[in-house]
Design an enzyme around this catalytic site. Sequence first.
Site, mmCIF file in Angstrom:
data_model
loop_
_atom_site.group_PDB
_atom_site.id
_atom_site.type_symbol
_atom_site.label_atom_id
_atom_site.label_comp_id
_atom_site.label_asym_id
_atom_site.label_seq_id
_atom_site.Cartn_x
_atom_site.Cartn_y
_atom_site.Cartn_z
ATOM 1 N N ARG A 186 13.425 -6.248 13.447
ATOM 2 C CA ARG A 186 12.576 -5.340 14.193
ATOM 3 C C ARG A 186 11.251 -5.782 14.835
ATOM 4 O O ARG A 186 11.026 -7.045 14.265
ATOM 5 C CB ARG A 186 11.969 -3.956 13.376
ATOM 6 C CG ARG A 186 12.840 -3.177 12.841
ATOM 7 C CD ARG A 186 11.980 -1.749 12.309
ATOM 8 N NE ARG A 186 12.894 -1.058 11.617
ATOM 9 C CZ ARG A 186 12.575 -0.685 10.260
ATOM 10 N NH1 ARG A 186 11.285 -1.137 9.844
ATOM 11 N NH2 ARG A 186 13.352 -0.019 9.412
ATOM 12 N N ARG A 191 -0.856 -9.228 13.365
ATOM 13 C CA ARG A 191 -1.421 -8.096 12.291
ATOM 14 C C ARG A 191 -2.234 -8.543 11.313
ATOM 15 O O ARG A 191 -3.197 -7.942 10.875
ATOM 16 C CB ARG A 191 -0.272 -7.202 11.606
ATOM 17 C CG ARG A 191 0.443 -6.568 12.538
ATOM 18 C CD ARG A 191 1.598 -5.808 12.146
ATOM 19 N NE ARG A 191 1.534 -4.699 11.015
ATOM 20 C CZ ARG A 191 2.558 -4.178 10.324
ATOM 21 N NH1 ARG A 191 3.512 -4.541 10.409
ATOM 22 N NH2 ARG A 191 1.983 -3.524 9.414
ATOM 23 N N LYS A 244 0.825 -1.186 0.081
ATOM 24 C CA LYS A 244 -0.028 0.143 0.202
ATOM 25 C C LYS A 244 0.955 1.350 0.049
ATOM 26 O O LYS A 244 0.371 2.435 -0.677
ATOM 27 C CB LYS A 244 -0.935 -0.034 1.164
ATOM 28 C CG LYS A 244 -2.021 -1.240 1.209
ATOM 29 C CD LYS A 244 -2.972 -0.989 2.490
ATOM 30 C CE LYS A 244 -2.299 -0.971 3.791
ATOM 31 N NZ LYS A 244 -1.932 -2.368 4.302
ATOM 32 N N ARG A 270 13.116 -9.171 6.541
ATOM 33 C CA ARG A 270 13.790 -8.087 6.530
ATOM 34 C C ARG A 270 14.757 -8.038 7.681
ATOM 35 O O ARG A 270 14.351 -8.409 8.745
ATOM 36 C CB ARG A 270 12.580 -7.016 6.381
ATOM 37 C CG ARG A 270 13.216 -5.381 6.518
ATOM 38 C CD ARG A 270 11.986 -4.585 6.072
ATOM 39 N NE ARG A 270 10.933 -4.443 6.951
ATOM 40 C CZ ARG A 270 9.683 -3.805 6.860
ATOM 41 N NH1 ARG A 270 9.665 -3.207 5.792
ATOM 42 N NH2 ARG A 270 8.636 -4.214 7.375
ATOM 43 N N ARG A 286 -9.340 1.293 9.094
ATOM 44 C CA ARG A 286 -9.224 -0.037 9.425
ATOM 45 C C ARG A 286 -10.171 -0.855 10.314
ATOM 46 O O ARG A 286 -9.998 -2.088 10.596
ATOM 47 C CB ARG A 286 -7.929 0.036 10.173
ATOM 48 C CG ARG A 286 -6.860 -0.179 9.174
ATOM 49 C CD ARG A 286 -5.576 -0.454 10.256
ATOM 50 N NE ARG A 286 -4.151 -1.011 9.807
ATOM 51 C CZ ARG A 286 -3.139 -0.424 9.553
ATOM 52 N NH1 ARG A 286 -3.117 0.883 8.943
ATOM 53 N NH2 ARG A 286 -1.964 -0.960 9.559
HETATM 54 P P1 AMP Z 1 0.870 0.639 9.031
HETATM 55 O O1 AMP Z 1 2.290 1.127 8.651
HETATM 56 O O2 AMP Z 1 -0.293 1.339 8.250
HETATM 57 O O3 AMP Z 1 0.783 -1.111 8.739
HETATM 58 O O4 AMP Z 1 0.370 1.040 10.652
HETATM 59 C C1 AMP Z 1 1.276 0.545 11.434
HETATM 60 C C2 AMP Z 1 0.531 0.446 12.828
HETATM 61 O O5 AMP Z 1 0.221 1.530 13.251
HETATM 62 C C3 AMP Z 1 -0.555 -0.579 12.795
HETATM 63 O O6 AMP Z 1 -0.113 -2.016 12.996
HETATM 64 C C4 AMP Z 1 -1.491 0.070 14.078
HETATM 65 O O7 AMP Z 1 -0.858 -0.399 15.240
HETATM 66 C C5 AMP Z 1 -0.978 1.305 13.778
HETATM 67 N N1 AMP Z 1 -2.295 2.035 12.899
HETATM 68 C C6 AMP Z 1 -1.963 2.645 11.650
HETATM 69 N N2 AMP Z 1 -3.199 3.081 10.958
HETATM 70 C C7 AMP Z 1 -4.001 2.705 11.919
HETATM 71 C C8 AMP Z 1 -5.315 2.838 11.870
HETATM 72 N N3 AMP Z 1 -6.126 3.220 10.718
HETATM 73 N N4 AMP Z 1 -6.098 2.622 13.074
HETATM 74 C C9 AMP Z 1 -5.507 1.813 14.131
HETATM 75 N N5 AMP Z 1 -4.227 1.533 14.087
HETATM 76 C C10 AMP Z 1 -3.674 2.001 12.964
#
Ligand code: AMP
Length: 214
Positions: free
Chosen positions: A160, A171, A13, A127, A88
């Site tokens: 990480r 996740r 994404k 990674r 989300r």
């Molecule tokens: P991402 O880089 O979009 O995968 O986001 C990394 C982490 O940030 C996720 O695993 C969540 O813990 C948090 N996060 C990002 N966007 C959201 C969202 N829209 N709602 C809730 N948690 C989020």
Amino acid sequence: MIVLLLGPPGVGKGTQSDNITHEFNINKISTGDILRDAVKNETEVGLEAKQYMVSGELVPDSIILKIIDVRMKDPDCSNGFILDGFPRTIPQAEGLDSILEKAELKIDKVLCLKADEENIINRMTSRRVCKTCGKVYNTISLPPAKDGICDNDDTKLIQRTDDKEETIRNRFDVYRKQTEPLINYYKNKNLLFEVDSNGSIDEIKNNIFNLLRG
Ligand code: AMP
């Protein structure tokens, strides 16, 4: 133009939203990036969000909706924006509907990127990063010259916490339970377009561009 990008963790994404940003001259709003900045700068939001992010859980909807409401009103979003990693959950999608309604704006398209889950997990768990210089490696596609050691400064590479298999599988579980219901939410509104994301980055990019031009 207002575009939403849905899809499981690691499906690409971030990469594709950057491509869309350049091609269509709209801004990208990534809640993940905003939260990572907040954690780095140790803001109030960052301190609260960190505890959820380290284990792959979702940050509470109320925090996320506040972030979006503020960011969307920035002048650099006046030409439109792409939402990467938001919404989300169904409450986030409903919250977005009401924010947009108040601003007299509408979602143009929702793109859902789809790819084979085990391929994604393999790529993500491979990674490795160097703590000293920040260089990112991949044990399969971009390995260092010496196993486990940074090419630049001989530091031992680390994985990480959020790249560990257990966190990544969590996740995916969170995605299935909380985010996948959004596919039907947007199908029912006739806004959803699915994009096969097993191909090369360029193939996926071209499919997305054609969909957005259509
Ligand atoms: P991402 O880089 O979009 O995968 O986001 C990394 C982490 O940030 C996720 O695993 C969540 O813990 C948090 N996060 C990002 N966007 C959201 C969202 N829209 N709602 C809730 N948690 C989020």
